[in-house]
Design an enzyme around this catalytic site. Structure first.
Site, short mmCIF file in Angstrom:
data_model
loop_
_atom_site.label_atom_id
_atom_site.label_comp_id
_atom_site.label_asym_id
_atom_site.label_seq_id
_atom_site.Cartn_x
_atom_site.Cartn_y
_atom_site.Cartn_z
N TYR A 155 0.83 -1.21 0.00
CA TYR A 155 0.00 0.00 0.00
C TYR A 155 0.86 1.26 0.00
O TYR A 155 0.60 2.22 -0.75
CB TYR A 155 -0.91 -0.03 1.22
CG TYR A 155 -1.98 1.03 1.29
CD1 TYR A 155 -3.12 0.94 0.51
CD2 TYR A 155 -1.85 2.10 2.17
CE1 TYR A 155 -4.12 1.91 0.60
CE2 TYR A 155 -2.84 3.07 2.27
CZ TYR A 155 -3.98 2.96 1.48
OH TYR A 155 -4.96 3.93 1.57
N LYS A 159 0.86 4.06 -2.95
CA LYS A 159 0.49 5.45 -2.68
C LYS A 159 1.64 6.41 -2.97
O LYS A 159 1.42 7.55 -3.41
CB LYS A 159 0.02 5.58 -1.22
CG LYS A 159 -1.32 4.91 -0.93
CD LYS A 159 -2.43 5.42 -1.84
CE LYS A 159 -3.81 4.98 -1.37
NZ LYS A 159 -4.89 5.44 -2.27
#
Length: 254
Positions: A155, A159
């Site tokens: 993640y 991002k």
């Protein structure tokens, strides 16, 4: 009274719940025609019904951002229905949290696909309409996890990648009247953070309390906090703000 987004068309991915729903609601309240896609058919139907009951112009479709053809078809339908696609918010996201030594290939690839490939697919699909209209606002939803977060190697990487993607879009598309910026939320009370509480084996209330203890403004974030930041970037008056990452986390982030 005229709204900030009267006459504009906003396309939001993952718009049926959480942060995405908050963003869609704000755009609709401020005069925009809204389009939302999501893979969650039940939530999409509920949100669409809520918006239509309030008299808002809404397009919705079950579509997976990872599938370029589905995205292109949805964007084309939105353009044909409303006459333009002025604002794109790449919000669709998933988590597959785990420590690196436990993380599977699927955990990694699923997160990369939804956040990075999905944002690429939608940005590529909308840019042709924005270029032709010499106007556009692209807002990507990043995260404070882009700075690194235990148990989120996938993640955090995705991002952080979105921030590089944002800055590159800003450079390439700026001359066409299109800006690209990113909002990076901190702890926000959503279904996704509720899933995090379940994963680590604590109650959602306990997760909120633990998170608030480290937030300078002494409260957790709500979807409306992110929607307000998105609206700033989406505003026609923000035309000289381009390629920026705004951390919305109740305190400073490097």
């Amino acid at each position: 009274m005229a709204g900030r987004f009267d006459g504009r068309v906003a396309f939001v991915t993952g718009g049926s719940r959480g942060i995405g729903k908050g963003i869609v609601q704000l755009f609709a309240e401020e005069g925009a025609k809204v389009a939302l896609i999501d893979v969650n058919e039940e939530a999409l139907s509920e949100t669409t019904s809520e918006l239509k009951e309030k008299g808002y112009d809404v397009y919705s479709k079950v579509a997976n951002v990872v599938d370029a053809q589905q995205v292109e078809h949805a964007v084309k339908e939105v353009y044909e229905t409303f006459g333009s696609v002025d604002i794109l918010v790449n919000n669709a996201g998933v988590i597959r949290d785990n420590l690196l030594f436990k993380m599977t290939d699927s955990d990694w690839q699923t997160v990369m696909d939804v956040h990075l490939k999905g944002s690429f697919n939608t940005a590529r699909a909308v840019q042709q309409y924005m270029v032709n209209h010499k106007y556009g606002r692209i807002i990507n939803i990043s995260s404070t996890s882009a700075l690194g977060n235990r148990g989120q190697a996938n993640y955090a990487t995705a991002k952080a990648g979105l921030q590089g993607f944002t800055k590159t879009l800003a450079i390439e598309l700026g001359k066409f009247g299109i800006t690209a910026n990113a909002v990076a939320p901190g702890f926000i009370e959503t279904e996704m953070t509720r899933e995090t509480a379940n994963r680590i084996g604590i109650s959602f209330d306990d997760l909120i309390k633990a998170s608030v203890a480290n937030i300078p403004v002494a409260r957790s974030g709500k979807p409306s906090d992110i929607a307000n930041a998105v609206a700033f970037f989406a505003d026609e008056k923000s035309s000289f703000v381009n390629g920026q990452v705004l951390y919305v986390a109740g305190g400073p982030r490097c």
